[in-house]
Write a protein that holds these residues in place. Structure first.
Motif, PDB file in Angstrom:
ATOM      1  N   UNK A 179       0.830  -1.215   0.000  1.00 45.88           N
ATOM      2  CA  UNK A 179       0.000   0.000   0.000  1.00 45.88           C
ATOM      3  C   UNK A 179       0.865   1.267   0.000  1.00 45.88           C
ATOM      4  N   UNK A 180       1.920   1.263  -0.799  1.00 49.74           N
ATOM      5  CA  UNK A 180       2.785   2.437  -0.919  1.00 49.74           C
ATOM      6  C   UNK A 180       2.497   3.224  -2.190  1.00 49.74           C
ATOM      7  N   UNK A 181       1.576   2.752  -3.039  1.00 50.75           N
ATOM      8  CA  UNK A 181       1.327   3.397  -4.304  1.00 50.75           C
ATOM      9  C   UNK A 181       1.833   2.532  -5.443  1.00 50.75           C
ATOM     10  N   UNK A 182       1.964   3.133  -6.610  1.00 54.29           N
ATOM     11  CA  UNK A 182       2.432   2.433  -7.804  1.00 54.29           C
ATOM     12  C   UNK A 182       3.899   2.774  -8.012  1.00 54.29           C
ATOM     13  N   UNK A 183       4.745   1.745  -8.136  1.00 54.71           N
ATOM     14  CA  UNK A 183       6.177   1.953  -8.353  1.00 54.71           C
ATOM     15  C   UNK A 183       6.406   2.373  -9.798  1.00 54.71           C
TER      16      UNK A 183
ATOM     17  N   UNK B 264       0.529   7.882  -6.760  1.00 52.59           N
ATOM     18  CA  UNK B 264      -0.821   7.352  -6.622  1.00 52.59           C
ATOM     19  C   UNK B 264      -1.280   6.739  -7.946  1.00 52.59           C
ATOM     20  N   UNK B 265      -2.382   5.976  -7.892  1.00 51.10           N
ATOM     21  CA  UNK B 265      -2.856   5.303  -9.094  1.00 51.10           C
ATOM     22  C   UNK B 265      -3.316   6.308 -10.148  1.00 51.10           C
ATOM     23  N   UNK B 266      -3.972   7.400  -9.730  1.00 55.46           N
ATOM     24  CA  UNK B 266      -4.429   8.406 -10.703  1.00 55.46           C
ATOM     25  C   UNK B 266      -3.252   9.025 -11.442  1.00 55.46           C
ATOM     26  N   UNK B 267      -2.196   9.362 -10.702  1.00 56.39           N
ATOM     27  CA  UNK B 267      -1.018   9.936 -11.345  1.00 56.39           C
ATOM     28  C   UNK B 267      -0.351   8.905 -12.254  1.00 56.39           C
TER      29      UNK B 267
ATOM     30  N   UNK C 288      15.040  23.010 -28.508  1.00 57.60           N
ATOM     31  CA  UNK C 288      16.431  22.823 -28.923  1.00 57.60           C
ATOM     32  C   UNK C 288      16.920  21.411 -28.633  1.00 57.60           C
ATOM     33  N   UNK C 289      16.579  20.881 -27.464  1.00 54.10           N
ATOM     34  CA  UNK C 289      17.022  19.530 -27.110  1.00 54.10           C
ATOM     35  C   UNK C 289      15.958  18.473 -27.385  1.00 54.10           C
ATOM     36  N   UNK C 290      14.726  18.891 -27.716  1.00 51.47           N
ATOM     37  CA  UNK C 290      13.659  17.943 -27.974  1.00 51.47           C
ATOM     38  C   UNK C 290      13.190  17.238 -26.725  1.00 51.47           C
ATOM     39  N   UNK C 291      12.995  17.982 -25.631  1.00 59.47           N
ATOM     40  CA  UNK C 291      12.656  17.390 -24.340  1.00 59.47           C
ATOM     41  C   UNK C 291      11.315  17.944 -23.862  1.00 59.47           C
ATOM     42  N   UNK C 292      10.419  17.034 -23.465  1.00 61.82           N
ATOM     43  CA  UNK C 292       9.186  17.380 -22.769  1.00 61.82           C
ATOM     44  C   UNK C 292       9.407  17.064 -21.291  1.00 61.82           C
ATOM     45  N   UNK C 293       9.263  18.047 -20.400  1.00 60.74           N
ATOM     46  CA  UNK C 293       9.549  17.850 -18.973  1.00 60.74           C
ATOM     47  C   UNK C 293       8.396  18.380 -18.144  1.00 60.74           C
ATOM     48  N   UNK C 294       8.145  17.719 -17.015  1.00 59.58           N
ATOM     49  CA  UNK C 294       7.106  18.150 -16.095  1.00 59.58           C
ATOM     50  C   UNK C 294       7.441  17.627 -14.702  1.00 59.58           C
ATOM     51  N   UNK C 295       6.866  18.295 -13.690  1.00 63.26           N
ATOM     52  CA  UNK C 295       7.057  17.894 -12.295  1.00 63.26           C
ATOM     53  C   UNK C 295       5.939  16.930 -11.894  1.00 63.26           C
ATOM     54  N   UNK C 296       6.326  15.828 -11.248  1.00 59.93           N
ATOM     55  CA  UNK C 296       5.397  14.782 -10.840  1.00 59.93           C
ATOM     56  C   UNK C 296       5.345  14.744  -9.319  1.00 59.93           C
ATOM     57  N   UNK C 297       4.140  14.715  -8.764  1.00 65.13           N
ATOM     58  CA  UNK C 297       3.967  14.600  -7.311  1.00 65.13           C
ATOM     59  C   UNK C 297       4.152  13.143  -6.914  1.00 65.13           C
ATOM     60  N   UNK C 298       5.122  12.857  -6.044  1.00 69.41           N
ATOM     61  CA  UNK C 298       5.415  11.494  -5.600  1.00 69.41           C
ATOM     62  C   UNK C 298       5.011  11.354  -4.138  1.00 69.41           C
TER      63      UNK C 298
END
Length: 504
Positions: free
Chosen positions: A368-372, A407-410, A488-498
């Motif tokens: 029950x720690x979430x999804x790895x 979490x499962x939704x994320x 320029x580098x072709x990178x999609x980046x975002x912050x994820x809540x863990x």
């Protein structure tokens, strides 16, 4: 019993406390007067020392001017001044034309501004408070002599032989101060006394800070007597309460502490106490433990049923998604035309992404720690690599993922986001795709999907790119974060809540 004894001794305690307070107040007044007298004597000693210096210099000023510089009169006066100050003071005497006639060894007299008419002496503290400087002038404004007394010499002048040295003495003038003596150490139980005196015709203030005189044996006894009386009353009351109340309660407390959840009964110890309430308390706790044991058994059974139900639901969802993926695969094989096969493959990849999330959530259900995320992204990358179209058969997917949990939704939104961006890279002819997940803070991780086909100069169908861009933007809103695109580098980046991070 404790209250009866306390009220019985209250009058005696009040009398002793009032007497102690009166004696302490009188002692404080006497000590304050003594301190004020001491600071006045110290101020007189400083005034006397400076007066002797002024008289010596003024008395020798005429002969020095008549005989000229470096005369015997100048040297004799200088020796007399140094002898008075135990060779600690430094002086310079002046002759005609405001020229230095003689000076103490190593003393370089500084230039002194001409004072206002009528001023015979200029006395001030140095900026660092390490010395007292003075300059003397005659009636016409001519300079007669200058000198300075170091801080430790000022302390020796102000010291009264045979008195206590536990005090702080400060000589001050507007904007400057000198710590003449430093020997007082403050503490939580020490009463302090402060006093001031005027020095050098009111141009300086001498401030003393010291502690009150220690209490005598009689004063200490009078102060502590009420405390001893109250302690005696408390001791008698404690003995009574201890034997009739505390010891039975301690035995009950040990019995309660030895009780563990799951025990079906409570062994009540024998209680030798006249307090009926304590015995009833033990019986009440025994009844409560029996009720709790019964409810615990019911909750354990309900929890076991709930766990089996949840595992069965996840198992069925995972199986249903696998069945849907298999049906899509069968239809894709029998489809006519590359566009239809590609459409089936695209749908299958998204169903596979959802199945991967459920499979990983099912695996982590016990902890029950979430999804790895690490095994989820690894399995998702393998499925995407296996289902890639012929044009992207040689595409490589590199992973650099730290072991975080979400979490499962994320997890669902991230699986779809990775699938969309990797599929976009496939359609744009990517040779390599790199997926990285790095910790940014305690509750945030940075996800980056990078490929050369995602750069601005990459050749890709505008309609395909616009369709995928709308989907990716919508998934970013679902994750409640913004997606940063580096063309320029072709990178999609975002912050994820863990929610957690696994130990390596």
């Amino acid at each position: 019993m404790f209250l009866i004894l306390s009220f019985g001794l209250l009058p005696l305690g009040l009398i002793a406390i009032l007497a102690s307070l009166q004696g302490a107040r009188q002692n404080e007044i006497d000590h304050r007067q003594s301190v004020e007298a001491r600071v006045q004597l110290k101020a007189q000693r400083i005034n006397s020392a400076l007066s002797r210096i002024v008289l010596t210099i003024r008395a020798a000023s005429g002969p020095i001017r008549l005989t000229g510089g470096d005369s015997e009169a100048c040297r004799t006066t200088l020796r007399r001044l140094e002898r008075q100050q135990a060779n600690e003071g430094r002086f310079a005497l002046y002759g005609r034309g405001n020229e230095v006639a003689c000076a103490s060894a190593g003393f370089a007299a500084r230039a002194v501004a001409r004072p206002r008419p009528g001023t015979r002496a200029v006395i001030s503290l140095t900026r660092d408070g390490e010395a007292l400087r003075f300059a003397l002038f005659d009636e016409r404004g001519g300079l007669e002599g200058v000198g300075e007394l170091p801080r430790h010499r000022m302390g020796e002048i102000a010291e009264l032989p045979g008195t206590r040295t536990e005090y702080d003495l400060i000589l001050s003038q507007p904007g400057r101060r000198m710590i003449v003596h430093e020997g007082f150490e403050d503490g939580p139980l020490i009463r302090t006394v402060d006093a001031d005196a005027s020095v050098l015709a009111g141009r300086f203030r001498l401030h003393i800070h010291t502690g009150a005189a220690p209490l005598s044996a009689a004063e200490l006894l009078m102060t502590l007597l009420p405390i001893f009386m109250w302690l005696g009353a408390g001791l008698i009351g404690w003995l009574i309460v201890d034997r009739l109340l505390l010891k039975p309660l301690v035995r009950m407390q040990r019995a309660v502490s030895s009780y563990q959840p799951g025990d079906r009964s409570f062994d009540l110890p024998p209680l030798a106490t006249p307090a009926r309430e304590i015995r009833e308390l033990g019986l009440a706790f025994d009844r409560v433990t029996r009720t709790v044991a019964r409810h615990e058994a019911e909750l354990e059974a309900a929890l076991e049923r709930q766990t089996r139900l949840v595992r069965e639901v996840h198992h069925r969802v995972k199986n249903n998604l696998q069945v849907v993926a298999s049906l899509l695969n069968l239809h894709a094989r029998g489809a006519k035309g590359d566009d239809v096969s590609a459409a089936y493959a695209s749908i299958q990849r998204r169903v596979d992404a959802l199945a991967v999330v459920h499979r990983n959530h099912y695996a982590e259900l016990e902890e029950n720690r979430g999804v790895a995320l690490k095994p989820l992204i690894s399995e998702l990358g393998a499925n995407l690599r296996a289902s890639a179209p012929a044009a992207a058969a040689h595409m490589q997917i590199r992973l650099d993922v730290e072991p975080y949990y979400v979490t499962q939704d994320v997890a669902v939104s991230l699986a779809f986001l990775i699938t969309e961006l990797v599929e976009l890279a496939m359609f744009c002819g990517a040779a390599n795709v790199t997926i990285s997940l790095r910790g940014k803070s305690e509750k945030l991780a940075r996800l980056c999907i990078e490929s050369e086909s995602l750069r601005s100069e990459a050749e890709c169908d505008e309609q395909v790119f616009a369709r995928f861009d709308r989907i990716v933007t919508g998934l970013g809103r679902q994750l409640r974060t913004g997606i940063d695109r580096d063309v320029d580098s072709g990178c999609y980046a975002l912050d994820v809540v863990v929610v957690d991070k696994a130990e390596r």
